[in-house]
Design a protein around this motif. Structure first.
Motif, PDB file in Angstrom:
ATOM      1  N   LEU A 171       0.824  -1.213   0.000  1.00 40.15           N
ATOM      2  CA  LEU A 171       0.000   0.000   0.000  1.00 40.15           C
ATOM      3  C   LEU A 171       0.858   1.264   0.000  1.00 40.15           C
ATOM      4  N   LEU A 172       1.937   1.249   0.760  1.00 37.05           N
ATOM      5  CA  LEU A 172       2.805   2.428   0.805  1.00 37.05           C
ATOM      6  C   LEU A 172       3.542   2.657  -0.511  1.00 37.05           C
ATOM      7  N   LEU A 173       3.825   1.582  -1.231  1.00 41.00           N
ATOM      8  CA  LEU A 173       4.551   1.693  -2.500  1.00 41.00           C
ATOM      9  C   LEU A 173       3.638   1.515  -3.712  1.00 41.00           C
ATOM     10  N   ALA A 174       2.343   1.590  -3.508  1.00 38.52           N
ATOM     11  CA  ALA A 174       1.378   1.265  -4.565  1.00 38.52           C
ATOM     12  C   ALA A 174       1.626   2.007  -5.871  1.00 38.52           C
ATOM     13  N   ASP A 175       2.015   3.263  -5.795  1.00 38.63           N
ATOM     14  CA  ASP A 175       2.222   4.030  -7.025  1.00 38.63           C
ATOM     15  C   ASP A 175       3.638   3.871  -7.585  1.00 38.63           C
ATOM     16  N   ARG A 176       4.441   3.017  -6.964  1.00 37.64           N
ATOM     17  CA  ARG A 176       5.827   2.824  -7.409  1.00 37.64           C
ATOM     18  C   ARG A 176       6.127   1.395  -7.858  1.00 37.64           C
ATOM     19  N   ILE A 177       5.186   0.490  -7.641  1.00 38.65           N
ATOM     20  CA  ILE A 177       5.406  -0.910  -8.027  1.00 38.65           C
ATOM     21  C   ILE A 177       4.336  -1.327  -9.031  1.00 38.65           C
ATOM     22  N   SER A 178       4.608  -2.417  -9.724  1.00 37.03           N
ATOM     23  CA  SER A 178       3.645  -2.891 -10.720  1.00 37.03           C
ATOM     24  C   SER A 178       2.382  -3.401 -10.034  1.00 37.03           C
ATOM     25  N   GLU A 179       1.304  -3.396 -10.784  1.00 34.68           N
ATOM     26  CA  GLU A 179       0.035  -3.904 -10.262  1.00 34.68           C
ATOM     27  C   GLU A 179       0.157  -5.385  -9.901  1.00 34.68           C
ATOM     28  N   ALA A 180       0.909  -6.128 -10.700  1.00 34.42           N
ATOM     29  CA  ALA A 180       1.096  -7.556 -10.425  1.00 34.42           C
ATOM     30  C   ALA A 180       1.837  -7.767  -9.101  1.00 34.42           C
ATOM     31  N   ASP A 181       2.883  -6.968  -8.861  1.00 34.17           N
ATOM     32  CA  ASP A 181       3.620  -7.085  -7.600  1.00 34.17           C
ATOM     33  C   ASP A 181       2.738  -6.679  -6.424  1.00 34.17           C
ATOM     34  N   ARG A 182       1.975  -5.630  -6.613  1.00 33.15           N
ATOM     35  CA  ARG A 182       1.068  -5.171  -5.568  1.00 33.15           C
ATOM     36  C   ARG A 182       0.045  -6.262  -5.234  1.00 33.15           C
ATOM     37  N   ASP A 183      -0.543  -6.852  -6.266  1.00 30.91           N
ATOM     38  CA  ASP A 183      -1.532  -7.911  -6.056  1.00 30.91           C
ATOM     39  C   ASP A 183      -0.919  -9.127  -5.364  1.00 30.91           C
ATOM     40  N   GLU A 184       0.312  -9.455  -5.727  1.00 35.40           N
ATOM     41  CA  GLU A 184       0.992 -10.598  -5.103  1.00 35.40           C
ATOM     42  C   GLU A 184       1.194 -10.350  -3.610  1.00 35.40           C
ATOM     43  N   LEU A 185       1.606  -9.136  -3.245  1.00 29.84           N
ATOM     44  CA  LEU A 185       1.828  -8.836  -1.829  1.00 29.84           C
ATOM     45  C   LEU A 185       0.516  -8.731  -1.054  1.00 29.84           C
ATOM     46  N   LEU A 186      -0.511  -8.211  -1.685  1.00 25.89           N
ATOM     47  CA  LEU A 186      -1.802  -8.106  -0.995  1.00 25.89           C
ATOM     48  C   LEU A 186      -2.431  -9.474  -0.781  1.00 25.89           C
ATOM     49  N   GLY A 187      -2.319 -10.334  -1.778  1.00 23.53           N
ATOM     50  CA  GLY A 187      -2.915 -11.664  -1.657  1.00 23.53           C
ATOM     51  C   GLY A 187      -4.374 -11.572  -1.244  1.00 23.53           C
ATOM     52  N   PRO A 188      -4.818 -12.445  -0.347  1.00 23.11           N
ATOM     53  CA  PRO A 188      -6.227 -12.449   0.049  1.00 23.11           C
ATOM     54  C   PRO A 188      -6.651 -11.224   0.863  1.00 23.11           C
ATOM     55  N   TRP A 189      -5.683 -10.442   1.332  1.00 20.20           N
ATOM     56  CA  TRP A 189      -6.020  -9.226   2.081  1.00 20.20           C
ATOM     57  C   TRP A 189      -6.636  -8.165   1.174  1.00 20.20           C
ATOM     58  N   GLU A 190      -6.545  -8.349  -0.132  1.00 15.74           N
ATOM     59  CA  GLU A 190      -7.049  -7.343  -1.069  1.00 15.74           C
ATOM     60  C   GLU A 190      -8.517  -7.005  -0.809  1.00 15.74           C
ATOM     61  N   SER A 191      -9.257  -7.954  -0.270  1.00 15.90           N
ATOM     62  CA  SER A 191     -10.674  -7.698   0.007  1.00 15.90           C
ATOM     63  C   SER A 191     -10.870  -6.608   1.063  1.00 15.90           C
ATOM     64  N   LEU A 192      -9.821  -6.297   1.822  1.00 14.07           N
ATOM     65  CA  LEU A 192      -9.912  -5.248   2.847  1.00 14.07           C
ATOM     66  C   LEU A 192      -9.375  -3.905   2.370  1.00 14.07           C
ATOM     67  N   VAL A 193      -8.897  -3.856   1.140  1.00 15.75           N
ATOM     68  CA  VAL A 193      -8.316  -2.630   0.596  1.00 15.75           C
ATOM     69  C   VAL A 193      -9.410  -1.838  -0.106  1.00 15.75           C
ATOM     70  N   GLU A 194      -9.432  -0.536   0.153  1.00 17.11           N
ATOM     71  CA  GLU A 194     -10.421   0.326  -0.497  1.00 17.11           C
ATOM     72  C   GLU A 194     -10.254   0.270  -2.008  1.00 17.11           C
ATOM     73  N   PRO A 195     -11.353   0.277  -2.745  1.00 13.24           N
ATOM     74  CA  PRO A 195     -11.257   0.240  -4.210  1.00 13.24           C
ATOM     75  C   PRO A 195     -10.403   1.371  -4.785  1.00 13.24           C
ATOM     76  N   THR A 196     -10.406   2.533  -4.160  1.00 15.82           N
ATOM     77  CA  THR A 196      -9.607   3.649  -4.671  1.00 15.82           C
ATOM     78  C   THR A 196      -8.116   3.422  -4.461  1.00 15.82           C
ATOM     79  N   SER A 197      -7.751   2.456  -3.603  1.00 13.86           N
ATOM     80  CA  SER A 197      -6.343   2.159  -3.337  1.00 13.86           C
ATOM     81  C   SER A 197      -5.818   1.064  -4.250  1.00 13.86           C
ATOM     82  N   ARG A 198      -6.688   0.477  -5.046  1.00 10.98           N
ATOM     83  CA  ARG A 198      -6.297  -0.653  -5.896  1.00 10.98           C
ATOM     84  C   ARG A 198      -5.726  -0.190  -7.195  1.00 10.98           C
TER      85      ARG A 198
END
Length: 135
Positions: free
Chosen positions: A108-135
């Motif tokens: 989340l802290l590096l969201a605008d600096r890393i690829s979407e694929a890397d972000r999704d990999e790190l979020l894993g199943p926690w993505e359901s708790l992330v605000e849609p605007t943060s995705r």
């Protein structure tokens, strides 16, 4: 407050509503350890490259403190009709939870600096708790 910090705070507000048992399930290790390790390495390098290593370290220290406090709170949790003795999970489960949440905060802290694929990999199943605007 940066957008990334707001995303972490919004995630944390949702996280605090979960039961420990649910957190442990969401913290399950990824199926492909090699892919995950490569992602962590790329993201760590990006944090280093952009000078955010200390920010990430401070955030993950906060995560570690949260997980310790979560499991160290009173071992007797009152229920409606009885006491609930203790928290579930082994020491390994607790360490895994801290590592998994640390990766979420990092993503989340590096969201605008890393690829979407890397972000999704790190979020894993926690993505359901992330605000849609943060995705």
């Amino acid at each position: 407050m940066s957008t990334n910090t707001r995303a972490v705070e919004a995630f944390w507000q949702r996280l605090e509503r979960l039961r420990v048992e649910d957190m442990l399930g969401l913290a399950a290790r990824p199926f492909d350890e090699a892919t995950h390790a490569a992602t962590v390495e790329r993201v760590t390098e990006e944090a280093r490259r952009t000078g955010l290593t200390k920010t990430i370290a401070a955030a993950t220290a906060d995560v570690d403190a949260y997980v310790l406090a979560l499991f160290n709170r009173s071992t007797v949790q009152p229920g409606w009709l009885e006491a609930n003795w203790g928290r579930p999970g082994t020491i390994e489960d607790r360490a895994n939870l801290a590592a998994s949440l640390g990766e979420v905060v990092t993503a989340l802290l590096l969201a605008d600096r890393i690829s979407e694929a890397d972000r999704d990999e790190l979020l894993g199943p926690w993505e359901s708790l992330v605000e849609p605007t943060s995705r």
